[in-house]
Design a protein around this motif. Structure first.
Motif, mmCIF file in Angstrom:
data_model
loop_
_atom_site.group_PDB
_atom_site.id
_atom_site.type_symbol
_atom_site.label_atom_id
_atom_site.label_comp_id
_atom_site.label_asym_id
_atom_site.label_seq_id
_atom_site.Cartn_x
_atom_site.Cartn_y
_atom_site.Cartn_z
ATOM 1 N N LEU A 198 -118.735 76.345 66.356
ATOM 2 C CA LEU A 198 -118.066 75.843 65.315
ATOM 3 C C LEU A 198 -118.634 75.893 63.985
ATOM 4 N N SER A 199 -119.911 76.019 64.159
ATOM 5 C CA SER A 199 -120.710 76.402 63.006
ATOM 6 C C SER A 199 -120.638 77.874 62.468
ATOM 7 N N MET A 200 -119.898 78.470 63.078
ATOM 8 C CA MET A 200 -119.909 79.983 62.894
ATOM 9 C C MET A 200 -118.402 80.011 61.824
ATOM 10 N N PRO A 201 -118.580 80.955 60.569
ATOM 11 C CA PRO A 201 -117.485 80.775 59.892
ATOM 12 C C PRO A 201 -116.126 80.964 60.275
ATOM 13 N N ASN A 202 -115.909 82.032 61.083
ATOM 14 C CA ASN A 202 -114.563 82.275 61.681
ATOM 15 C C ASN A 202 -114.109 81.645 63.093
ATOM 16 N N VAL A 203 -114.983 80.504 63.218
ATOM 17 C CA VAL A 203 -114.427 80.104 64.689
ATOM 18 C C VAL A 203 -113.797 78.665 64.209
ATOM 19 N N HIS A 204 -112.695 78.211 64.905
ATOM 20 C CA HIS A 204 -111.895 77.154 64.561
ATOM 21 C C HIS A 204 -111.640 76.308 65.888
ATOM 22 N N LEU A 205 -110.957 75.253 65.630
ATOM 23 C CA LEU A 205 -110.658 74.458 66.918
ATOM 24 C C LEU A 205 -109.251 74.275 67.323
ATOM 25 N N GLY A 206 -108.887 73.896 68.497
ATOM 26 C CA GLY A 206 -107.464 73.410 69.117
ATOM 27 C C GLY A 206 -107.936 72.474 69.970
ATOM 28 N N ILE A 207 -107.021 71.121 70.063
ATOM 29 C CA ILE A 207 -106.989 70.171 70.791
ATOM 30 C C ILE A 207 -105.781 70.239 71.571
ATOM 31 N N ASP A 208 -105.772 69.948 72.882
ATOM 32 C CA ASP A 208 -104.544 69.582 73.645
ATOM 33 C C ASP A 208 -104.189 68.419 74.324
ATOM 34 N N PRO A 209 -103.258 67.684 73.657
ATOM 35 C CA PRO A 209 -103.203 66.133 74.385
ATOM 36 C C PRO A 209 -102.600 66.115 75.683
ATOM 37 N N GLU A 210 -102.035 67.076 76.140
ATOM 38 C CA GLU A 210 -101.075 67.096 77.456
ATOM 39 C C GLU A 210 -102.250 66.911 78.574
ATOM 40 N N PHE A 211 -103.282 67.391 78.349
ATOM 41 C CA PHE A 211 -104.305 66.945 79.546
ATOM 42 C C PHE A 211 -105.197 65.842 79.361
ATOM 43 N N SER A 212 -104.967 64.996 78.261
ATOM 44 C CA SER A 212 -105.775 63.745 78.141
ATOM 45 C C SER A 212 -105.383 62.679 78.892
ATOM 46 N N MET A 213 -105.930 62.416 79.798
ATOM 47 C CA MET A 213 -105.673 61.499 80.818
ATOM 48 C C MET A 213 -106.180 60.016 80.632
ATOM 49 N N LYS A 214 -105.662 59.332 79.674
ATOM 50 C CA LYS A 214 -106.552 57.962 79.418
ATOM 51 C C LYS A 214 -106.186 56.903 80.536
ATOM 52 N N GLY A 215 -105.336 57.016 81.337
ATOM 53 C CA GLY A 215 -104.904 56.161 82.360
ATOM 54 C C GLY A 215 -105.597 56.408 83.379
ATOM 55 N N GLY A 216 -106.343 57.564 83.659
ATOM 56 C CA GLY A 216 -107.286 57.956 84.918
ATOM 57 C C GLY A 216 -106.375 58.742 85.808
ATOM 58 N N GLU A 217 -105.282 59.235 85.432
ATOM 59 C CA GLU A 217 -104.336 60.168 86.117
ATOM 60 C C GLU A 217 -105.078 61.501 86.456
ATOM 61 N N ARG A 218 -104.441 62.322 87.536
ATOM 62 C CA ARG A 218 -104.820 63.495 87.487
ATOM 63 C C ARG A 218 -104.378 64.446 86.561
ATOM 64 N N PRO A 219 -104.919 65.348 85.895
ATOM 65 C CA PRO A 219 -104.348 66.259 84.961
ATOM 66 C C PRO A 219 -103.232 67.026 85.541
#
Length: 342
Positions: free
Chosen positions: A200-221
């Motif tokens: 991400l320190s490279m000039p043309n590299v950016h980020l995506g984040i996906d809530p769909e697989f954020s299992m805060k309750g400990g469930e299986r993704p």
């Protein structure tokens, strides 16, 4: 999920072995229209500072809002640092993972065929809206959620750095941006984004984040749709902003996937800063009516900064459905500035 909501995206949970990693470099991003001004310092010396043309920026943001009269768009936010990609460019991205032909067009087609097809889509978008430059991007899933817990019990697998290097090398010949996407499983946004800091320190590299697989309750993704809070998203913004400041970079783009109400909590608490440009991406498949309804319900009615729209070559064309054309999406309010193909 209720039938009235958009069909969720269920990416394959790829079970992979841990592989050694290495790093690579990338090309510079597109620059926006900037200007210089002279300011005085405390020592009464003068220095030249690069700034954006705020009048031009504001005009472009109003145009992107597509004559919205509700006051939602354009969203009030700090002006970006010079060199910002948005709203000067429309990003046209191919999404996927090299280990799977099922996770997106990026891993489905051979490199040359895929890049040629991407450039064809970029040309279509440029023809649909000549006022905004259409530019290509490769959106690579760098951390995949896993059905199995793995050695550290985090239900996620980090791709080897050599794969990220491959994507960066593929992007260079067509001067494409690179997005690294993370599915955290039982890990956290902060942990996984920090692992990618060198890229991400490279000039043309950016980020995506996906809530769909954020299992805060400990469930299986994959067993249910996960979520991010504003605090999770702000963690990513803080890391990106720090990287931009330390490396004297142009603003980073952060794509946040969303296709249900519950995937993003407390959207009003998501911070906006000059170093990061946030795209809320309508990430779901279905009929045109269903997709437009989702865009209006969760992206337009809960605005953060910029908007995106995902198109599926296969899932948007089932059941006699038709995929949206660039010309049709240009009639949306607001006009999406980031387009992703899977």
């Amino acid at each position: 999920m209720k039938k009235s909501t958009i069909a969720c995206i269920t990416l394959p949970l790829v079970l992979l072995s841990t592989i050694a990693c290495n790093r690579g470099k990338a090309a510079d991003p597109e620059n926006s229209i900037d200007k210089t001004e002279t300011v005085k310092t405390d020592s009464i010396q003068e220095k030249t500072v690069l700034t954006i043309d705020t009048l031009d920026f504001n005009k472009r943001m109003v145009a992107m809002s597509n004559n919205d009269t509700t006051g939602r768009c354009p969203v009030k936010a700090p002006h970006p640092l010079p060199g910002a990609l948005l709203p000067y460019n429309r990003i046209i991205a191919y999404y996927g993972n090299l280990y799977s032909t099922r996770m997106g067009i990026l891993g489905e087609l051979p490199r040359k065929e895929m890049l040629a097809k991407l450039q064809g889509e970029v040309a279509k978008w440029q023809a649909a809206d000549s006022t905004v430059k259409a530019i290509p991007a490769l959106h690579y899933i760098a951390v995949t959620a896993q059905g199995a817990p793995g050695k550290d019990n985090k239900h996620r697998m980090r791709m080897p750095f050599k794969q990220i290097d491959t994507i960066i090398s593929w992007a260079k010949p067509i001067n494409a941006l690179v997005f690294l996407d993370i599915q955290v499983g039982h890990s956290s946004v902060k942990t996984e984004v920090n692992e990618l800091a060198s890229y991400l320190s490279m000039p043309n590299v950016h980020l995506g984040i996906d809530p769909e697989f954020s299992m805060k309750g400990g469930e299986r993704p994959g067993s249910k749709i996960g979520h991010f809070t504003a605090a999770d998203i702000n963690d990513a913004i803080d890391i990106l902003a720090d990287i931009v400041r330390k490396n004297k970079l142009t603003p980073k783009v952060l794509v946040v996937h969303r296709f249900t109400q519950g995937m993003v909590k407390n959207y009003k608490d998501i911070k906006t800063v000059p170093e990061v440009q946030i795209v809320m991406d309508m990430d779901g498949f279905g009929s045109k009516i269903l997709k437009k309804s989702t865009y209006l319900s969760y992206i337009y009615r809960e605005p953060v900064q910029f908007t995106g729209f995902k198109l599926f070559y296969k899932n948007d064309t089932k059941n006699d459905w038709k995929m949206y054309s660039p010309e049709e999406l240009m009639k949306f309010t607001p006009k999406p500035i980031y387009i992703q193909y899977q």
